[in-house]
Motif scaffolding. Structure first.
Motif, PDB file in Angstrom:
ATOM      1  N   LEU A   5       1.286  -1.547   0.097  1.00  0.00           N
ATOM      2  CA  LEU A   5      -0.445  -0.150   0.075  1.00  0.00           C
ATOM      3  C   LEU A   5       0.980   1.217  -0.193  1.00  0.00           C
ATOM      4  O   LEU A   5       2.103   1.566   0.729  1.00  0.00           O
ATOM      5  N   LEU A   6       0.974   2.084  -1.536  1.00  0.00           N
ATOM      6  CA  LEU A   6       1.633   3.518  -0.685  1.00  0.00           C
ATOM      7  C   LEU A   6       0.397   4.407  -0.429  1.00  0.00           C
ATOM      8  O   LEU A   6      -0.846   4.426  -1.324  1.00  0.00           O
ATOM      9  N   LEU A   7       1.013   5.517   0.315  1.00  0.00           N
ATOM     10  CA  LEU A   7       0.877   6.747   0.553  1.00  0.00           C
ATOM     11  C   LEU A   7       1.346   7.943  -0.067  1.00  0.00           C
ATOM     12  O   LEU A   7       1.714   8.136   0.144  1.00  0.00           O
ATOM     13  N   SER A   8       0.460   8.903   0.232  1.00  0.00           N
ATOM     14  CA  SER A   8       1.194  10.474   0.050  1.00  0.00           C
ATOM     15  C   SER A   8       0.202  10.968   1.465  1.00  0.00           C
ATOM     16  O   SER A   8      -0.550  10.867   2.092  1.00  0.00           O
ATOM     17  N   ALA A   9       1.258  12.057   1.802  1.00  0.00           N
ATOM     18  CA  ALA A   9       0.798  13.193   3.180  1.00  0.00           C
ATOM     19  C   ALA A   9      -0.245  13.982   2.340  1.00  0.00           C
ATOM     20  O   ALA A   9      -1.019  14.459   1.501  1.00  0.00           O
TER      21      ALA A   9
END
Length: 470
Positions: A5-9
């Motif tokens: 799972l890739l997340l960004s701010a």
């Protein structure tokens, strides 16, 4: 294959100006991984979470933790390109660690530059992928952290507590276009960032581009055409932000790109240097839909540019830089393209004479816009930031010898340090006054401001400065 799972701010949403844009870093990485068969999800909290939560860091973390626990990925990857994103990544890692031992891995320029202090201070962060993230992320998607020594670019803790850095691998060329199916709410974005190339051969003193992309690499024809086919299907009013460090280099590439960009309905902003574009390039870009170009001018006196590492010594290179600046601004005004000019003066070593000459030349640039309607040179004056991993960050003695000082002087990995004194004769008050004079050159034109504001993304949600942990 591990679930990644890739997340960004998150960007703040409620009662704030500016557009909402996706994280290009997580989208690019996710697309590359998916093209290689990885089980990957991209989650953008800016549009996926309840907007009411996006002004409260605690609510954002609560909602994100609930989402991650429901998805149950085997590895969580967080994009950290700046200190804002780094604070978010560390805060989320700490919350996740309260619930499970699921690995949380950081990546991006900020994390690459500060891997060791982050891993030393933040035990909830499992590892950092340094440099170009694709090969390391693919190894994580295949095996998780079962064999950390086999993950390219990984910084991780050895059993004795020391930090080990694996060599990172170059990114192999890829024809796989952006997979917009990774973005669950495409219609929520006002701005869409895009790259037609990667890296920059210029290694300016303040820049960290080289940490993840040390070489210039143009995307292939298949990649560009695939990306633009997907982007062209977005709403026509979506603003395309082309954030190449060097757009359209060389000239033949510029012409080819403009032919492709003319086929999409979106207007676009591009970024480039004043010594690599030509006036005829601006004409082509305008015809293709460009209505704004951001020029990282930074300085406009020869000695200052040399100290910044933007040009080498010798009058020929400076003359090309200066002449190019005036010719490009004139071409922008002629073709209804808004020229936006970034100014870093004062820079280390600047004295009063440097600032006086810079202001005179910037004033001459502003004068080119007199009599124009709806378009004018726009000046963005801001203090020089000392980024970890930049050439300047390793030149403390040389900068001190110039009389340069930064605030805060004891900046840690979660602080931004800015130039406060350029020299013994240019301190904080002189720097503030100079930037005010530069900003005063901007015209008070509603049409100009409307066009300019269209490109502004909303600010990040601000997470607290994480303290040292035992």
């Amino acid at each position: 294959m591990s679930r990644l799972l890739l997340l960004s701010a998150p960007l703040a949403r409620r009662a704030l100006p500016g557009g909402v844009c996706p994280s290009l870093s997580t989208l690019t990485l996710g697309s590359w991984l998916r093209s290689r068969g990885a089980d990957v999800e991209v989650f953008d909290p800016s549009v996926a979470l309840d907007a009411e939560a996006l002004d409260s860091p605690r609510q954002v973390l609560d909602a994100l933790v609930a989402h991650i626990e429901a998805r149950d990925p085997e590895v969580v990857g967080i994009s950290c390109l700046s200190t804002h994103e780094g604070r978010f990544g560390v805060a989320l890692a700490a919350r996740l660690r309260e619930l499970s031992d699921r690995p949380v891995v950081l990546g991006g320029v900020w994390a690459s530059a500060l891997a060791e202090p982050v891993l030393r201070r933040c035990p909830a962060v499992s590892a950092v992928v340094c440099g170009a993230g694709e090969p390391g992320a693919l190894a994580l998607a295949r095996d998780g952290l079962a064999w950390p020594a086999g993950v390219p670019g990984l910084a991780w803790r050895a059993p004795d507590g020391s930090v080990v850095h694996n060599p990172w691998a170059r990114v192999p060329p890829s024809d796989a276009p952006l997979d917009l199916g990774l973005l669950a709410r495409l219609a929520a974005y006002d701005i869409f960032p895009w790259l037609a190339s990667r890296g920059c051969p210029f290694h300016c003193g303040f820049c960290t581009e080289r940490l993840c992309s040390p070489d210039f690499m143009a995307h292939s024809a298949a990649r560009v055409e695939g990306d633009l086919a997907a982007i062209g299907a977005l709403a026509p009013e979506t603003y395309l932000w082309i954030c190449d460090p060097l757009f359209g280099v060389p000239a033949s590439r510029n012409a080819w790109l403009c032919e492709r960009l003319a086929s999409v309905p979106q207007r676009f902003l591009a970024e480039s240097r004043v010594d690599v574009l030509r006036p005829e390039d601006v004409a082509r870009m305008a015809a293709a839909g460009c209505d704004m170009i951001y020029f990282g001018l930074e300085a406009i006196t020869q000695a200052s540019l040399v100290r910044l590492g933007k040009i080498g010594p010798g009058p020929g290179r400076f003359r090309r830089y200066l002449d190019g600046t005036f010719a490009l601004v004139a071409a922008c005004l002629e073709h209804d393209v808004l020229p936006v000019i970034g100014v870093l003066h004062p820079v280390p070593g600047d004295g009063p004479d440097d600032l006086a000459l810079a202001l005179e030349r910037l004033g001459a640039l502003a004068a080119l816009g007199h009599g124009c309607e709806g378009v004018a040179p726009c000046f963005h004056a801001f203090p020089l930031r000392l980024d970890a991993g930049s050439p300047f960050a390793g030149e403390a003695a040389a900068l001190a010898a110039l009389g340069a000082a930064f605030t805060p002087a004891d900046a840690g990995p979660f602080d931004d340090a800015f130039l406060s004194a350029a020299s013994p004769t240019v301190g904080p008050a002189a720097a503030t006054a100079f930037r005010a004079q530069v900003r005063a050159l901007n015209v008070d034109d509603p049409q100009v401001m409307t066009r300019l504001r269209r490109s502004f993304p909303r600010p990040y949600v601000q997470f607290e400065h994480p303290g040292d942990t035992p």
